[in-house]
Design a protein around this motif. Sequence first.
Motif, PDB file in Angstrom:
ATOM      1  N   THR A  75       0.836  -1.214   0.000  1.00 15.01           N
ATOM      2  CA  THR A  75       0.000   0.000   0.000  1.00 15.01           C
ATOM      3  C   THR A  75       0.870   1.262   0.000  1.00 15.01           C
ATOM      4  OG1 THR A  75      -0.104  -0.040   2.408  1.00 15.01           O
ATOM      5  CG2 THR A  75      -1.940  -1.040   1.245  1.00 15.01           C
ATOM      6  N   VAL A  76       0.275   2.329  -0.504  1.00 11.26           N
ATOM      7  CA  VAL A  76       0.925   3.642  -0.454  1.00 11.26           C
ATOM      8  C   VAL A  76      -0.071   4.631   0.146  1.00 11.26           C
ATOM      9  CG1 VAL A  76       2.298   3.186  -2.520  1.00 11.26           C
ATOM     10  CG2 VAL A  76       0.114   4.394  -2.736  1.00 11.26           C
ATOM     11  N   HIS A  77       0.449   5.809   0.521  1.00 13.46           N
ATOM     12  CA  HIS A  77      -0.438   6.883   0.955  1.00 13.46           C
ATOM     13  C   HIS A  77      -0.339   8.018  -0.052  1.00 13.46           C
ATOM     14  CE1 HIS A  77      -1.382  10.416   3.803  1.00 13.46           C
ATOM     15  NE2 HIS A  77      -2.490   9.932   3.307  1.00 13.46           N
ATOM     16  N   ASP A  78      -1.468   8.327  -0.679  1.00 16.23           N
ATOM     17  CA  ASP A  78      -1.494   9.395  -1.680  1.00 16.23           C
ATOM     18  C   ASP A  78      -2.598  10.395  -1.301  1.00 16.23           C
ATOM     19  OD1 ASP A  78      -1.505  11.054  -3.812  1.00 16.23           O
ATOM     20  OD2 ASP A  78      -1.654   9.485  -5.344  1.00 16.23           O
ATOM     21  N   PRO A  79      -2.255  11.381  -0.450  1.00 15.99           N
ATOM     22  CA  PRO A  79      -3.308  12.293   0.015  1.00 15.99           C
ATOM     23  C   PRO A  79      -3.737  13.337  -1.015  1.00 15.99           C
ATOM     24  CG  PRO A  79      -1.211  12.913   0.997  1.00 15.99           C
ATOM     25  CD  PRO A  79      -0.950  11.692   0.155  1.00 15.99           C
ATOM     26  N   SER A  80      -3.206  13.249  -2.235  1.00 19.13           N
ATOM     27  CA  SER A  80      -3.624  14.227  -3.245  1.00 19.13           C
ATOM     28  C   SER A  80      -4.944  13.813  -3.892  1.00 19.13           C
ATOM     29  CB  SER A  80      -2.558  14.368  -4.326  1.00 19.13           C
ATOM     30  OG  SER A  80      -2.521  13.197  -5.105  1.00 19.13           O
ATOM     31  N   LEU A  81      -5.378  12.586  -3.623  1.00 18.23           N
ATOM     32  CA  LEU A  81      -6.589  12.087  -4.281  1.00 18.23           C
ATOM     33  C   LEU A  81      -7.763  12.090  -3.320  1.00 18.23           C
ATOM     34  CD1 LEU A  81      -4.966   8.967  -5.920  1.00 18.23           C
ATOM     35  CD2 LEU A  81      -5.597  11.076  -7.080  1.00 18.23           C
ATOM     36  N   ALA A  82      -8.967  12.166  -3.903  1.00 24.04           N
ATOM     37  CA  ALA A  82     -10.161  11.978  -3.074  1.00 24.04           C
ATOM     38  C   ALA A  82     -10.103  10.544  -2.565  1.00 24.04           C
ATOM     39  CB  ALA A  82     -11.397  12.188  -3.920  1.00 24.04           C
ATOM     40  N   PRO A  83     -10.467  10.303  -1.295  1.00 23.88           N
ATOM     41  CA  PRO A  83     -10.351   8.948  -0.750  1.00 23.88           C
ATOM     42  C   PRO A  83     -11.094   7.916  -1.599  1.00 23.88           C
ATOM     43  CG  PRO A  83     -10.925  10.509   0.951  1.00 23.88           C
ATOM     44  CD  PRO A  83     -11.019  11.239  -0.345  1.00 23.88           C
ATOM     45  N   ALA A  84     -10.439   6.776  -1.783  1.00 24.61           N
ATOM     46  CA  ALA A  84     -10.974   5.742  -2.660  1.00 24.61           C
ATOM     47  C   ALA A  84     -12.372   5.299  -2.224  1.00 24.61           C
ATOM     48  CB  ALA A  84     -10.027   4.559  -2.653  1.00 24.61           C
ATOM     49  N   TRP A  85     -12.563   5.153  -0.908  1.00 20.05           N
ATOM     50  CA  TRP A  85     -13.861   4.631  -0.451  1.00 20.05           C
ATOM     51  C   TRP A  85     -14.983   5.604  -0.750  1.00 20.05           C
ATOM     52  CZ3 TRP A  85     -16.844   7.253   2.965  1.00 20.05           C
ATOM     53  CH2 TRP A  85     -16.221   8.255   3.714  1.00 20.05           C
ATOM     54  N   GLN A  86     -14.652   6.918  -0.754  1.00 19.76           N
ATOM     55  CA  GLN A  86     -15.701   7.905  -1.022  1.00 19.76           C
ATOM     56  C   GLN A  86     -16.085   7.899  -2.487  1.00 19.76           C
ATOM     57  OE1 GLN A  86     -15.145  11.941   0.176  1.00 19.76           O
ATOM     58  NE2 GLN A  86     -15.049  11.444   2.327  1.00 19.76           N
ATOM     59  N   ASP A  87     -15.083   7.717  -3.349  1.00 20.38           N
ATOM     60  CA  ASP A  87     -15.362   7.782  -4.784  1.00 20.38           C
ATOM     61  C   ASP A  87     -15.675   6.414  -5.381  1.00 20.38           C
ATOM     62  OD1 ASP A  87     -14.835  10.415  -4.411  1.00 20.38           O
ATOM     63  OD2 ASP A  87     -13.761  10.616  -6.320  1.00 20.38           O
ATOM     64  N   ARG A  88     -15.742   5.402  -4.529  1.00 20.23           N
ATOM     65  CA  ARG A  88     -16.038   4.030  -4.963  1.00 20.23           C
ATOM     66  C   ARG A  88     -15.120   3.609  -6.099  1.00 20.23           C
ATOM     67  NH1 ARG A  88     -18.135   2.732  -0.769  1.00 20.23           N
ATOM     68  NH2 ARG A  88     -18.978   0.841  -1.662  1.00 20.23           N
ATOM     69  N   ALA A 110      -9.639  13.829   9.084  1.00 22.15           N
ATOM     70  CA  ALA A 110      -8.400  13.330   8.471  1.00 22.15           C
ATOM     71  C   ALA A 110      -8.600  11.906   7.973  1.00 22.15           C
ATOM     72  CB  ALA A 110      -7.268  13.384   9.491  1.00 22.15           C
ATOM     73  N   ASP A 111      -9.311  11.120   8.771  1.00 19.46           N
ATOM     74  CA  ASP A 111      -9.565   9.739   8.374  1.00 19.46           C
ATOM     75  C   ASP A 111     -10.452   9.708   7.134  1.00 19.46           C
ATOM     76  OD1 ASP A 111      -9.170   7.003   8.970  1.00 19.46           O
ATOM     77  OD2 ASP A 111     -11.271   6.884   9.617  1.00 19.46           O
ATOM     78  N   LEU A 112     -11.474  10.576   7.144  1.00 19.49           N
ATOM     79  CA  LEU A 112     -12.396  10.614   6.004  1.00 19.49           C
ATOM     80  C   LEU A 112     -11.690  11.066   4.736  1.00 19.49           C
ATOM     81  CD1 LEU A 112     -15.519  12.260   7.655  1.00 19.49           C
ATOM     82  CD2 LEU A 112     -15.357   9.945   6.758  1.00 19.49           C
ATOM     83  N   LEU A 113     -10.770  12.014   4.888  1.00 17.96           N
ATOM     84  CA  LEU A 113     -10.099  12.563   3.700  1.00 17.96           C
ATOM     85  C   LEU A 113      -8.756  11.878   3.444  1.00 17.96           C
ATOM     86  CD1 LEU A 113     -10.874  16.370   4.090  1.00 17.96           C
ATOM     87  CD2 LEU A 113     -11.991  14.710   2.631  1.00 17.96           C
ATOM     88  N   ASN A 114      -8.472  10.833   4.232  1.00 15.65           N
ATOM     89  CA  ASN A 114      -7.246  10.069   4.026  1.00 15.65           C
ATOM     90  C   ASN A 114      -5.997  10.935   4.223  1.00 15.65           C
ATOM     91  OD1 ASN A 114      -5.721   7.803   3.392  1.00 15.65           O
ATOM     92  ND2 ASN A 114      -5.728   8.262   1.192  1.00 15.65           N
ATOM     93  N   LEU A 115      -6.004  11.712   5.305  1.00 17.04           N
ATOM     94  CA  LEU A 115      -4.858  12.584   5.572  1.00 17.04           C
ATOM     95  C   LEU A 115      -4.071  12.058   6.768  1.00 17.04           C
ATOM     96  CD1 LEU A 115      -6.741  16.015   5.551  1.00 17.04           C
ATOM     97  CD2 LEU A 115      -5.632  14.900   3.615  1.00 17.04           C
ATOM     98  N   ASN A 116      -2.793  12.383   6.824  1.00 19.22           N
ATOM     99  CA  ASN A 116      -2.013  12.167   8.041  1.00 19.22           C
ATOM    100  C   ASN A 116      -1.984  13.482   8.805  1.00 19.22           C
ATOM    101  OD1 ASN A 116      -1.367   9.539   7.480  1.00 19.22           O
ATOM    102  ND2 ASN A 116       0.621  10.007   6.566  1.00 19.22           N
ATOM    103  N   GLY A 133     -23.514   9.295  -1.879  1.00 15.18           N
ATOM    104  CA  GLY A 133     -23.756   9.151  -0.440  1.00 15.18           C
ATOM    105  C   GLY A 133     -22.468   9.242   0.337  1.00 15.18           C
ATOM    106  N   GLY A 134     -21.404   8.610  -0.182  1.00 17.86           N
ATOM    107  CA  GLY A 134     -20.096   8.627   0.481  1.00 17.86           C
ATOM    108  C   GLY A 134     -19.550  10.032   0.626  1.00 17.86           C
ATOM    109  N   HIS A 135     -19.859  10.870  -0.360  1.00 17.30           N
ATOM    110  CA  HIS A 135     -19.366  12.250  -0.318  1.00 17.30           C
ATOM    111  C   HIS A 135     -20.076  13.066   0.754  1.00 17.30           C
ATOM    112  CE1 HIS A 135     -17.327  11.588  -4.121  1.00 17.30           C
ATOM    113  NE2 HIS A 135     -16.784  12.784  -4.003  1.00 17.30           N
TER     114      HIS A 135
END
Lengths: 778, 225
Positions: free
Chosen positions: A174-187, A342-348, A639-641
């Motif tokens: 796995t990697v952390h890429d906080p430049s993207l909208a979180p995967a779970w939100q965008d399905r 932060a968790d929702l937006l996948n941020l550290n 809905g995720g958004h």
Amino acid sequence: MSSPLSERLSGPRWRKLRRDMALAWGRTVMMIVAIAAGVTGIGAVLSANAIASREITRNYLGTAPAAATLELDRADAALAEQVRGRPGITDAQARATLTATMRIGPDEWRTLVLFVVPDFDDMRISTFARESGAWPPPSGTMLIERAARDMVPPGPVEVRLPGGQSRTITVSGTVHDPSLAPAWQDRAGYGYITPQTLAVLGGSATLDELKIRTEATTREGIAQTSRELAAWLRTQGNQVHEIQVPPPGQHPHEGQMQALMLMLLIFALLGLMLAAILVAAVIGGMLVQQIRQIGVMKAIGARTGQIAGLYAVQVLLLGLAAAAVGVPVGTLAGRAFADVVADLLNLNLHSQAVPLWVYASQLVAAVLVPLLVAAVPIRRAARLTIREAISDYGVRQETVSARLTGLSRTLLMALRNAFRRRARLALTLGLLSVGGALFLAGLNVAAAWQRTVDDGMAARRYDMEVRLAAADPALVERIRTTPGVTRVETWGGAPTAAGDVVSTYPDGGHGSFSLRGVPEDSRLLDLPLTSGRWLAPGDTNAVVLNSMAANPLPDAKAGDTLTLNLDGRATTWHIVGTVREIGSPAAAYVTKTAFEQHAGPARDLRIATSDTAAVQRVLRDARVEGSNLATAELREAVGGHTFVLIGALIALAVLMAIIGVLGLTATTGTSMVERTREFAVMQAIGATPRTVLGIVLGETVFVGLLSWLAAALLALPVSWMIGDLLGDLAFRAPLPLTISPLALGLWALAAVAGSALAGAAPARRAARLTIRQALAYV
Amino acid sequence: MPVIDVREVTKTYDTPQGPFTALRRVSLKTNAGEFLAVVGRSGSGKSTLINMITGIDRPTSGEVHVAGAAVHELDQQALAVWRGRNVGVVFQFFQLLPTLTVAENVMLPMDFCDTYPRAERRPRALALLERFGIAQQADKLPAALSGGQQQRAAIARALANDPPLLVADEPTGNLDSSTAIAVLELFAAIAAEGTTVVMVTHGSDAAPYITSTVELADATVSAHV
């Protein structure tokens, strides 16, 4: 030895103040709790906003996001090297991004955005951080973004590229890429692979993107630099299909986060105002009780300013006590909420430090707001003349209820009591009504949101979207005859831009703008018109814009002429209408005929079916070169958004309701204390404790019912305003005014039950006092 | 020079039933050390006259001069300062502040008017309470005292700033006869020391103690002896 200040504060008037507060400790605690709740709300939102805003920027900029991405025919390290030497360019790297699909169930596929990186050890633009697994990922494996872990099945995963067949590769880390909208939100899943793995998947190992960083920092400046670079690239024989310049330095969900924070802040401020009004109500009640004492103090030499100062200091002390509780709790809550964001937006979160101005704002809110609101009753009481203060005042000669006849004596007394002190009644009603209105508005907006999403989904009368690599009439026919399928239409779809630069983010979805060709006889789309007309057969240059098109085209309206860029070519259209569309990026609708004239053959399928799995099987058997998106998936993504926002709205609505009921409890309690003697007299002339209880309950429930009515009416403009703001932020279209019957029912229950509870305790206490005790009550 | 000089005072109230004259061209002079009783039937204007003298209410016409001040000309702020230093008020129902001890109640006027240094306030309060025989009750709350004791505490409070004028509105109305007599004796003693005492009363028990009487009837002075 005492200091002059401590000596001053040990004077008898300050001792009176302290003892009065201690004597009415229940009310004192309630006021402190109410202000502390308001301060906690403000503190939580401001702290969370300060932390989240700082960290979202820090995370996003930490990835060195590309200022612009140029979509080319091909790009490589040599070209990037040449581009680095161009004016205004500070760095450039070649990459590729593909939108593939991955299998997540027997007949279930999901979008997988694949980022192809030639050198994992030399990433300078659009970087991401390793979390686990081999680096770089070995050939035939991919790293996935950590927020997609729950979406991507472990071990081997079947991936299908556009125009390719499905192949199996392994998820290696796995990697952390906080430049993207979180995967779970965008399905959607995000995968990171080498060109070698791309080849394993059957794709061309050729890179086709150039990511650049520029000296310019504004969007216009970056766009200009990119245009100049594109012009130069064309002179070098390269084809430039698209220039993408997302909003500089701005995370794709930053707007969503700010909307959420703004909404929370508005509610928190309203909560504080409610708490302050509650304090004013209680202080006002207390002052009414102390009117005679005020008169006596004036008679023995107190000046108006001294009396006002005495009670102002009381409010000040309450505010300071509330700040002592509210500031630390608010900070803790803010940090916890920042964690959630932060968790929702996948941020550290690199730091949870809260800026000093947030603490200062909380202190000001705790002390100043109640003081300002309480200043009105304090001023009024302090300015009373001795004669006014020592004689009874405030009871009107005749009230509306005095004219009521034909009711039982107990009910009549309850109604008359409710109207005895009109200012108090207005304040109680105001508190409960505003609390209730905000509760109703919160739930109304949540219902409006759900209705908007439902209507938006209902306007799409299809269940699946399939993007084919090429038009395939035979496949369309096969799908049409698949059991459960009621209609198949072939639509056109192509990325476009209002100018020569689009705002699309690297995931390809956020900020995108597309041209859609709809068959003239389409029965699968029924978008509500907001202006002008829908497309008509024979339209060749007519275009209808959806709601989100207001982002790239803020001033466009029906009747205007519009230039759209299609694969580097400028095309001219006439805007004939605008439609409301939910859950879609910006889109311009044209007839399929017009689309094919300008953008080539239509190859997107829209399928209405009751059995998506059957269609998936047909697609799989046909080894179709394309990806698909079920409408249900889109609903989940929308809905995720927004579920955080709706959840927060509901939580705040409940908080408002609690403050409203607290207000009623406070004012009812004050009223009961004032009337203790009256109850004693009633009992002395034959009333039973039950009669007293009946009068008090009748009075408070009556107030509760009145407040319900007022709240229901007040909720309408509040719901409309919040819906307008939220809808515009989320969909660029106002949410329809919606009245939630559930909310009305719940509030009716809360208002009546809360009122009954608020009245029951003091009434029971009053009824239990012996006549002698009650008559001696000061 | 008289401590109280009321000149041709008329007071008219606007009521829903029309104008109501509570005092009509009332004049009155009282010197230092007098113990004046204001008597009359209910509604005769006794309380209104007291309110004029203490500056609690303003005359519609006429002048009120008390302790060297033209009370009818003072604004609310000046009245508060003047009243604190020059007038002690005793109420029928004592009106001690319930959350302050007896001594603190007596210290309160000194606190508001800043008439004595902080360090001297409690000793002075205790001295006044001692004088009225309730020093042992100094640190109790008013609710723990009998009616007579509360009225003595209220008189002590009224004298806290050593005013030249003490005004009492039916101070014995809520007391039994023996306690009432004790209170009247106190007033007489206070007057004898040079403080002017004005007392509104219904009863005739005060006769042996007072030095003059003003009788009001139908808003006018019917007798001044």
